[in-house]
Design a protein around this motif. Structure first.
Motif, PDB file in Angstrom:
ATOM      1  N   UNK A  39       0.837  -1.196   0.000  1.00  0.00           N
ATOM      2  CA  UNK A  39       0.000   0.000   0.000  1.00  0.00           C
ATOM      3  C   UNK A  39       0.869   1.242   0.000  1.00  0.00           C
ATOM      4  N   UNK A  40       0.295   2.325  -0.532  1.00  0.00           N
ATOM      5  CA  UNK A  40       0.831   3.667  -0.328  1.00  0.00           C
ATOM      6  C   UNK A  40      -0.165   4.369   0.587  1.00  0.00           C
ATOM      7  N   UNK A  41       0.350   4.937   1.640  1.00  0.00           N
ATOM      8  CA  UNK A  41      -0.509   5.503   2.686  1.00  0.00           C
ATOM      9  C   UNK A  41      -0.073   6.928   2.991  1.00  0.00           C
ATOM     10  N   UNK A  42      -1.057   7.821   3.172  1.00  0.00           N
ATOM     11  CA  UNK A  42      -0.740   9.181   3.594  1.00  0.00           C
ATOM     12  C   UNK A  42      -1.695   9.616   4.684  1.00  0.00           C
ATOM     13  N   UNK A  43      -1.223  10.531   5.501  1.00  0.00           N
ATOM     14  CA  UNK A  43      -2.117  11.227   6.419  1.00  0.00           C
ATOM     15  C   UNK A  43      -1.805  12.716   6.317  1.00  0.00           C
ATOM     16  N   UNK A  44      -2.882  13.474   6.171  1.00  0.00           N
ATOM     17  CA  UNK A  44      -2.782  14.897   5.863  1.00  0.00           C
ATOM     18  C   UNK A  44      -3.594  15.681   6.876  1.00  0.00           C
ATOM     19  N   UNK A  45      -3.005  16.771   7.371  1.00  0.00           N
ATOM     20  CA  UNK A  45      -3.698  17.600   8.357  1.00  0.00           C
ATOM     21  C   UNK A  45      -3.436  19.071   8.066  1.00  0.00           C
ATOM     22  N   UNK A  46      -4.519  19.843   8.068  1.00  0.00           N
ATOM     23  CA  UNK A  46      -4.418  21.288   7.843  1.00  0.00           C
ATOM     24  C   UNK A  46      -5.357  21.994   8.815  1.00  0.00           C
ATOM     25  N   UNK A  47      -4.784  22.718   9.774  1.00  0.00           N
ATOM     26  CA  UNK A  47      -5.581  23.425  10.779  1.00  0.00           C
ATOM     27  C   UNK A  47      -5.797  24.890  10.418  1.00  0.00           C
ATOM     28  N   UNK A  48      -5.295  25.310   9.249  1.00  0.00           N
ATOM     29  CA  UNK A  48      -5.516  26.675   8.795  1.00  0.00           C
ATOM     30  C   UNK A  48      -4.547  27.699   9.353  1.00  0.00           C
ATOM     31  N   UNK A  88       3.884  -3.301   3.163  1.00  0.00           N
ATOM     32  CA  UNK A  88       3.136  -4.462   2.696  1.00  0.00           C
ATOM     33  C   UNK A  88       1.688  -4.394   3.185  1.00  0.00           C
ATOM     34  N   UNK A  89       0.782  -4.989   2.384  1.00  0.00           N
ATOM     35  CA  UNK A  89      -0.636  -4.968   2.739  1.00  0.00           C
ATOM     36  C   UNK A  89      -0.880  -5.520   4.141  1.00  0.00           C
ATOM     37  N   UNK A  90      -0.218  -6.626   4.471  1.00  0.00           N
ATOM     38  CA  UNK A  90      -0.504  -7.273   5.754  1.00  0.00           C
ATOM     39  C   UNK A  90       0.134  -6.544   6.936  1.00  0.00           C
ATOM     40  N   UNK A  91       0.953  -5.549   6.668  1.00  0.00           N
ATOM     41  CA  UNK A  91       1.556  -4.761   7.746  1.00  0.00           C
ATOM     42  C   UNK A  91       0.868  -3.414   7.942  1.00  0.00           C
ATOM     43  N   UNK A  92      -0.215  -3.169   7.195  1.00  0.00           N
ATOM     44  CA  UNK A  92      -0.850  -1.847   7.220  1.00  0.00           C
ATOM     45  C   UNK A  92      -1.229  -1.410   8.636  1.00  0.00           C
ATOM     46  N   UNK A  93      -1.986  -2.226   9.341  1.00  0.00           N
ATOM     47  CA  UNK A  93      -2.470  -1.835  10.662  1.00  0.00           C
ATOM     48  C   UNK A  93      -1.311  -1.564  11.612  1.00  0.00           C
ATOM     49  N   UNK A  94      -0.347  -2.461  11.652  1.00  0.00           N
ATOM     50  CA  UNK A  94       0.796  -2.296  12.560  1.00  0.00           C
ATOM     51  C   UNK A  94       1.599  -1.054  12.209  1.00  0.00           C
ATOM     52  N   UNK A  95       1.783  -0.827  10.913  1.00  0.00           N
ATOM     53  CA  UNK A  95       2.559   0.339  10.482  1.00  0.00           C
ATOM     54  C   UNK A  95       1.844   1.641  10.833  1.00  0.00           C
ATOM     55  N   UNK A  96       0.530   1.701  10.602  1.00  0.00           N
ATOM     56  CA  UNK A  96      -0.215   2.923  10.916  1.00  0.00           C
ATOM     57  C   UNK A  96      -0.205   3.190  12.411  1.00  0.00           C
ATOM     58  N   UNK A 125      -6.962  -5.684   2.606  1.00  0.00           N
ATOM     59  CA  UNK A 125      -6.769  -4.722   3.691  1.00  0.00           C
ATOM     60  C   UNK A 125      -7.798  -4.911   4.798  1.00  0.00           C
ATOM     61  N   UNK A 126      -7.397  -4.555   6.000  1.00  0.00           N
ATOM     62  CA  UNK A 126      -8.269  -4.637   7.172  1.00  0.00           C
ATOM     63  C   UNK A 126      -9.155  -3.390   7.201  1.00  0.00           C
ATOM     64  N   UNK A 127     -10.276  -3.456   6.482  1.00  0.00           N
ATOM     65  CA  UNK A 127     -11.154  -2.284   6.392  1.00  0.00           C
ATOM     66  C   UNK A 127     -11.869  -2.005   7.710  1.00  0.00           C
ATOM     67  N   UNK A 128     -12.064  -3.038   8.522  1.00  0.00           N
ATOM     68  CA  UNK A 128     -12.669  -2.799   9.847  1.00  0.00           C
ATOM     69  C   UNK A 128     -11.755  -1.911  10.694  1.00  0.00           C
ATOM     70  N   UNK A 129     -10.455  -2.142  10.590  1.00  0.00           N
ATOM     71  CA  UNK A 129      -9.522  -1.274  11.318  1.00  0.00           C
ATOM     72  C   UNK A 129      -9.564   0.147  10.768  1.00  0.00           C
TER      73      UNK A 129
END
Length: 398
Positions: free
Chosen positions: A202-211, A274-282, A376-380
């Motif tokens: 997976x490619x994963x991003x998290x983005x935050x903008x508080x202005x 890796x797909x199976x490491x998504x939850x642990x990595x996040x 992917x663990x969509x429930x997570x």
């Protein structure tokens, strides 16, 4: 011209680069520019659009005349336009097969939203229908608006003024130019955007903008935080996520500065895993972002690297113009590097921690994940926020 880009302008510029005039064919223009040791390029970006001429100073006037003639009097060629359209449509389809280009499209969607995608993207039907005259008219209309001429070279101010007066054609009454910049979306609530891509990682991003607007007083601390936390292979993110925990092929995170006075800071973090490491990595990423590890050794390395870079970097050549215009767009009148260089030596790891507590900890995020949804663990993912599944047309706009 600093304005929100017309989505057809890049196609218009690309088209113009293949054309000639009734005085010179495209091949003759290319040969003449080569003989002059000059070149020109055209660019349409999200913050600025420009026509650039560079090369030997003594040939500048002749080169300008050639480019000006092309801008105002280019002769259309339907075969060239047809080939460009075909190439563009193929490239757009190919983009949907590339994981990196799909992720770039998802990133743009997360940061700017669907309305921005719609406004800045041509549909396939629009590309097929656009005419040669429409494209050439867009270029002529562009230069009929107010614009700046930037010069870097050996000529004096008086000589440059004379060159511009004699070789740059402008209307007597240029149309006013309304400066409009892309607006980053504020993150008021956690949200997950999930896009399908058939791959084992997976490619994963998290983005935050508080202005938050540019804060020059906080800039030294924010710069030091970025260097310590996400600055490179010795930074906390890389060491923790890849080296110590083996959870990512690649990982980075930093707070990005505003690019103009109406822009805001935004925090951006990225993981490829890796797909199976998504939850642990996040979860691990969330842990180090919100409870930043403290290492005096890593801080010393980061501080020395930043100090060395500030001491040795120089703004030279045409970069001086770029630096001037970018600082002006931010409303800055004093060199930022001077304050950084004077302040960084006195900063401590406690200052970095305090900066992280104030600026980074417990932010609200929009998350973007590109991967094979069935693996992917969509429930997570639902625990991070409401999940919206996007298709390729959503993120690319076509």
């Amino acid at each position: 011209a600093g304005t929100e880009t017309d989505p057809a302008l890049n196609l218009a510029f690309d088209y113009l680069s293949y054309l000639g005039t009734d005085k010179m064919s495209a091949e003759e223009i290319a040969e003449k520019m080569y003989q002059l040791a000059c070149s020109f390029n055209l660019r349409a970006g999200s913050l600025a659009t420009g026509i650039n001429v560079s090369g030997l100073s003594e040939n500048l006037e002749t080169a300008m005349d050639i480019v000006e003639e092309l801008v105002y009097n280019a002769v259309g060629d339907e075969q060239i336009l047809g080939n460009l359209k075909s190439d563009m449509l193929k490239s757009r389809n190919d983009a949907k097969l590339s994981q990196s280009r799909c992720f770039n499209a998802l990133q743009r969607y997360v940061m700017y939203g669907p309305e921005y995608i719609r406004k800045t993207t041509l549909t396939d039907e629009q590309i097929k229908a656009i005419t040669s005259e429409e494209l050439l008219s867009k270029i002529r209309d562009l230069v009929s608006h107010r614009h700046e001429v930037l010069y870097y070279g050996p000529a004096s101010e008086e000589e440059v003024a004379a060159i511009i007066s004699n070789h740059h054609k402008v209307a007597e009454d240029l149309k006013p130019l309304e400066k409009k910049y892309p607006v980053l979306r504020k993150t008021d609530a956690n949200k997950v955007y999930l896009a399908q891509y058939d791959a084992k990682q997976i490619y994963y991003l998290q983005y935050s903008n508080r202005g938050e607007r540019l804060d020059l007083e906080a800039e030294p601390m924010l710069t030091m935080y970025n260097e310590y936390f996400g600055g490179g292979m010795n930074a906390i993110v890389f060491q923790e996520m890849r080296e110590a925990r083996g959870l990512a092929y690649s990982a980075n995170a930093r707070l990005y500065n505003p690019s103009h006075k109406d822009d805001s800071y935004m925090y951006f973090a990225f993981i490829a895993t890796q797909n199976d490491k998504m939850k642990t990595a996040i979860q691990a990423f969330d842990d180090i972002i919100n409870r930043m590890p403290e290492s005096e050794n890593a801080f010393a390395v980061a501080k020395e690297a930043l100090t060395t870079r500030l001491r040795t970097e120089r703004t030279t050549g045409r970069d001086i113009l770029q630096k001037y215009t970018s600082d002006r767009d931010l409303g800055i009148t004093e060199p930022r590097e001077k304050k950084l260089y004077e302040t960084i030596p006195s900063l401590t790891l406690k200052d970095v921690k305090a900066t992280q507590e104030e600026w980074i900890k417990d932010r609200i995020y929009a998350y973007g994940i590109l991967g094979d949804i069935k693996d992917l663990d969509t429930d997570y993912l639902k625990t991070l926020g409401p999940v919206e599944i996007l298709d390729s047309k959503d993120i690319f706009g076509y």
